[in-house]
Design an enzyme around this catalytic site. Structure first.
Site, mmCIF file in Angstrom:
data_model
loop_
_atom_site.group_PDB
_atom_site.id
_atom_site.type_symbol
_atom_site.label_atom_id
_atom_site.label_comp_id
_atom_site.label_asym_id
_atom_site.label_seq_id
_atom_site.Cartn_x
_atom_site.Cartn_y
_atom_site.Cartn_z
ATOM 1 N N LYS A 149 20.210 16.014 -10.793
ATOM 2 C CA LYS A 149 19.426 16.176 -9.577
ATOM 3 C C LYS A 149 18.252 15.216 -9.635
ATOM 4 O O LYS A 149 17.846 14.863 -10.742
ATOM 5 C CB LYS A 149 18.954 17.613 -9.387
ATOM 6 N N TYR A 232 13.439 22.118 -7.314
ATOM 7 C CA TYR A 232 13.792 23.425 -7.898
ATOM 8 C C TYR A 232 13.315 24.558 -6.981
ATOM 9 O O TYR A 232 14.012 25.555 -6.809
ATOM 10 C CB TYR A 232 13.172 23.587 -9.283
HETATM 11 P P1 NDP Z 1 14.137 9.014 -18.909
HETATM 12 O O1 NDP Z 1 13.242 7.960 -18.349
HETATM 13 O O2 NDP Z 1 13.717 9.652 -20.183
HETATM 14 O O3 NDP Z 1 15.591 8.409 -19.129
HETATM 15 C C1 NDP Z 1 16.253 7.641 -18.188
HETATM 16 C C2 NDP Z 1 17.212 6.696 -18.884
HETATM 17 O O4 NDP Z 1 17.894 5.931 -17.900
HETATM 18 C C3 NDP Z 1 16.535 5.654 -19.770
HETATM 19 O O5 NDP Z 1 16.268 6.115 -21.064
HETATM 20 C C4 NDP Z 1 17.543 4.534 -19.776
HETATM 21 O O6 NDP Z 1 18.543 4.823 -20.736
HETATM 22 C C5 NDP Z 1 18.226 4.668 -18.421
HETATM 23 N N1 NDP Z 1 17.788 3.603 -17.498
HETATM 24 C C6 NDP Z 1 18.593 2.670 -16.925
HETATM 25 N N2 NDP Z 1 17.898 1.842 -16.165
HETATM 26 C C7 NDP Z 1 16.607 2.209 -16.245
HETATM 27 C C8 NDP Z 1 15.422 1.695 -15.678
HETATM 28 N N3 NDP Z 1 15.422 0.648 -14.828
HETATM 29 N N4 NDP Z 1 14.263 2.300 -15.998
HETATM 30 C C9 NDP Z 1 14.242 3.370 -16.795
HETATM 31 N N5 NDP Z 1 15.353 3.911 -17.359
HETATM 32 C C10 NDP Z 1 16.527 3.326 -17.096
HETATM 33 O O7 NDP Z 1 14.371 10.103 -17.786
HETATM 34 P P2 NDP Z 1 14.910 11.601 -17.929
HETATM 35 O O8 NDP Z 1 15.927 11.653 -18.983
HETATM 36 O O9 NDP Z 1 13.784 12.521 -18.014
HETATM 37 O O10 NDP Z 1 15.562 11.813 -16.462
HETATM 38 C C11 NDP Z 1 16.800 11.232 -16.095
HETATM 39 C C12 NDP Z 1 17.392 11.974 -14.901
HETATM 40 O O11 NDP Z 1 17.596 13.331 -15.243
HETATM 41 C C13 NDP Z 1 16.530 11.992 -13.641
HETATM 42 O O12 NDP Z 1 17.353 11.886 -12.523
HETATM 43 C C14 NDP Z 1 15.875 13.365 -13.658
HETATM 44 O O13 NDP Z 1 15.584 13.857 -12.354
HETATM 45 C C15 NDP Z 1 16.949 14.199 -14.314
HETATM 46 N N6 NDP Z 1 16.392 15.330 -15.045
HETATM 47 C C16 NDP Z 1 16.946 16.570 -14.867
HETATM 48 C C17 NDP Z 1 16.480 17.649 -15.551
HETATM 49 C C18 NDP Z 1 17.149 18.977 -15.425
HETATM 50 O O14 NDP Z 1 16.616 19.967 -15.909
HETATM 51 N N7 NDP Z 1 18.315 19.050 -14.814
HETATM 52 C C19 NDP Z 1 15.311 17.553 -16.454
HETATM 53 C C20 NDP Z 1 14.858 16.194 -16.639
HETATM 54 C C21 NDP Z 1 15.379 15.144 -15.943
HETATM 55 P P3 NDP Z 1 19.132 3.662 -21.698
HETATM 56 O O15 NDP Z 1 17.969 3.152 -22.494
HETATM 57 O O16 NDP Z 1 20.134 4.377 -22.485
HETATM 58 O O17 NDP Z 1 19.707 2.623 -20.780
#
Ligand code: NDP
Length: 382
Positions: A149, A232
């Site tokens: 989401k 949420y």
């Molecule tokens: P992060 O920033 O920690 O991670 C995102 C990952 O996406 C990065 O580590 C990277 O992985 C990849 N990525 C690819 N392109 C980009 C870019 N241009 N800039 C930054 N990151 C990029 O975010 P979260 O893990 O916190 O959140 C990710 C998703 O999950 C969001 O959509 C958020 O809304 C959702 N979410 C849902 C939750 C829930 O409870 N359901 C809780 C937290 C988040 P890599 O280095 O491997 O390429």
């Protein structure tokens, strides 16, 4: 010293064994003979097939919650990793027992998942701006998709994702984990069955303090508090009432004095009206102490859920004229429950409980909330 005979040796050894077994001189309970088993012996379920999932984007959620949750899954297993940082991905692969050469993909090699028969489905955990593109490309690879989401950044993108799933004849699920966890499920049940009479109003808040740098503070990656945490509250009002909002009035909290909020608002508050007359007051904020709270005021009592939207620690209280009752339910790992539900639907070709249409409904309301705040107007939703 007297040499023990074979008979005295056996007697002494048996007595010592009994003593060791029960710590006293009493006879030990007899072991169950091989032809008799204890009556309630729980045997582990034999799972013939588990759904192999490729996790796309190795950020905080993937590494801290989703990947560890596979350990608790019955029907889903981690099959591959897709990342922009191959060293990190190979490290993670080695840590979880995947082959770093076979199971790690870059974003450029994403389409090669098509040829990996070990991967049945893809879990998109990327910044919001990338959800639609990687979901649609995932369907082109012939895989099922579980997408975080908010589903996408516009209702138009949501519709394209739903169409892509239909065209590929694959399942699309939006990762609304609270539809799979017992406390929120119990609230849904109580409200559907009108256990405390009709619902009058709902209060929902989801706030936290976001430190920079963070995808949540980026306009380009389509961060912002509404899609990240306000969703949420919005989704809860919809699953509590089992209705779609018909009116919205919203207020945006801009905070240009804080450099964190140069691209996205600090918070939103919004009021939703539902066809049955329920009014919901919701708020989300990125510069606040953590507050994840839900209160449902009904004719004959009040339901209160603290930590309502957290990964764990939900506390449910029911207030009635008779007093306050705390409900203790057995908690689950939200991500394992969600992935198992997805995997079960894939394995048995069943209906998805939180399909693309659920994400689309939220996105339509989010667009109305943003417009209402921008225009300073109360809006009707069709
Ligand atoms: P992060 O920033 O920690 O991670 C995102 C990952 O996406 C990065 O580590 C990277 O992985 C990849 N990525 C690819 N392109 C980009 C870019 N241009 N800039 C930054 N990151 C990029 O975010 P979260 O893990 O916190 O959140 C990710 C998703 O999950 C969001 O959509 C958020 O809304 C959702 N979410 C849902 C939750 C829930 O409870 N359901 C809780 C937290 C988040 P890599 O280095 O491997 O390429």
């Amino acid at each position: 010293m007297v040499n023990p005979t074979r008979r005295t040796f056996l007697t002494t050894t048996a007595a010592t064994a009994t003593l060791l077994a029960n710590g006293s001189g009493d006879a030990a309970p007899p072991l169950a003979p091989p032809d008799k088993q204890p009556p309630n012996l729980q045997l582990p379920e034999i799972v013939k097939k588990k759904v192999g999932i490729a996790v796309v984007g190795l950020g905080q959620l993937a590494l801290e919650e989703v990947i560890p949750a596979f350990e608790h899954c019955k029907f889903a297993r981690l099959a591959a990793l897709v990342s922009g940082h191959l060293d990190k991905a190979r490290h993670v692969a080695r840590a979880v027992g995947l082959d770093p050469e076979e199971a790690v993909y870059s974003y450029e090699r994403y389409e090669e998942l098509k040829g990996n028969s070990n991967v049945d489905a893809i879990y998109i955990i990327l910044p919001n701006s990338m959800h639609a593109e990687f979901t649609i490309r995932g369907f082109r690879c012939g895989k099922h998709v579980l997408c975080e989401k908010p589903m996408a950044v516009s209702s138009e993108e949501c519709k394209q994702m739903i169409a892509a799933a239909k065209h590929a004849q694959r399942k699309l699920m939006i990762a609304y984990r609270l539809h799979y966890e017992p406390f929120n499920l119990e609230i849904m049940r109580m409200c559907r069955e009108k256990e405390l009479g009709a619902i009058r109003s709902i209060i929902a808040t989801n706030s936290q303090d976001v430190a920079a740098p963070n995808i949540r503070l980026s306009k380009e990656l389509r961060g912002g508090p509404l899609g990240d945490i306000g969703i949420y509250c919005l989704n809860a009002t919809r699953y509590i009432t089992d209705e779609e909002p018909t009116e919205v009035i919203a207020y945006e909290q801009a905070n240009k004095s804080d450099p964190r909020f140069s691209e996205v608002p600090e918070g939103y508050s919004f009021t939703l009206a539902f066809p049955s007359g329920v009014v919901a007051h919701c708020g989300c904020n990125f510069a606040s102490a953590v507050s994840r709270y839900l209160r449902i005021e009904c004719e004959k009592g009040v339901i209160e859920l603290d930590q309502a939207f957290s990964y764990r620690g939900q506390q449910l209280k029911i207030h009635t004229a008779e007093g306050i009752k705390r409900l203790t339910l057995t908690p689950v790992n939200h991500f394992a429950a969600e992935m198992d539900a997805f995997a079960t639907a894939v394995l048995n070709d069943q209906r998805i409980k939180t399909p693309g249409e659920e994400g689309l409904a939220d996105m339509i309301a989010i667009e109305a909330i943003e417009r209402s705040a921008r225009e300073g107007k109360r809006l009707r939703l069709s």
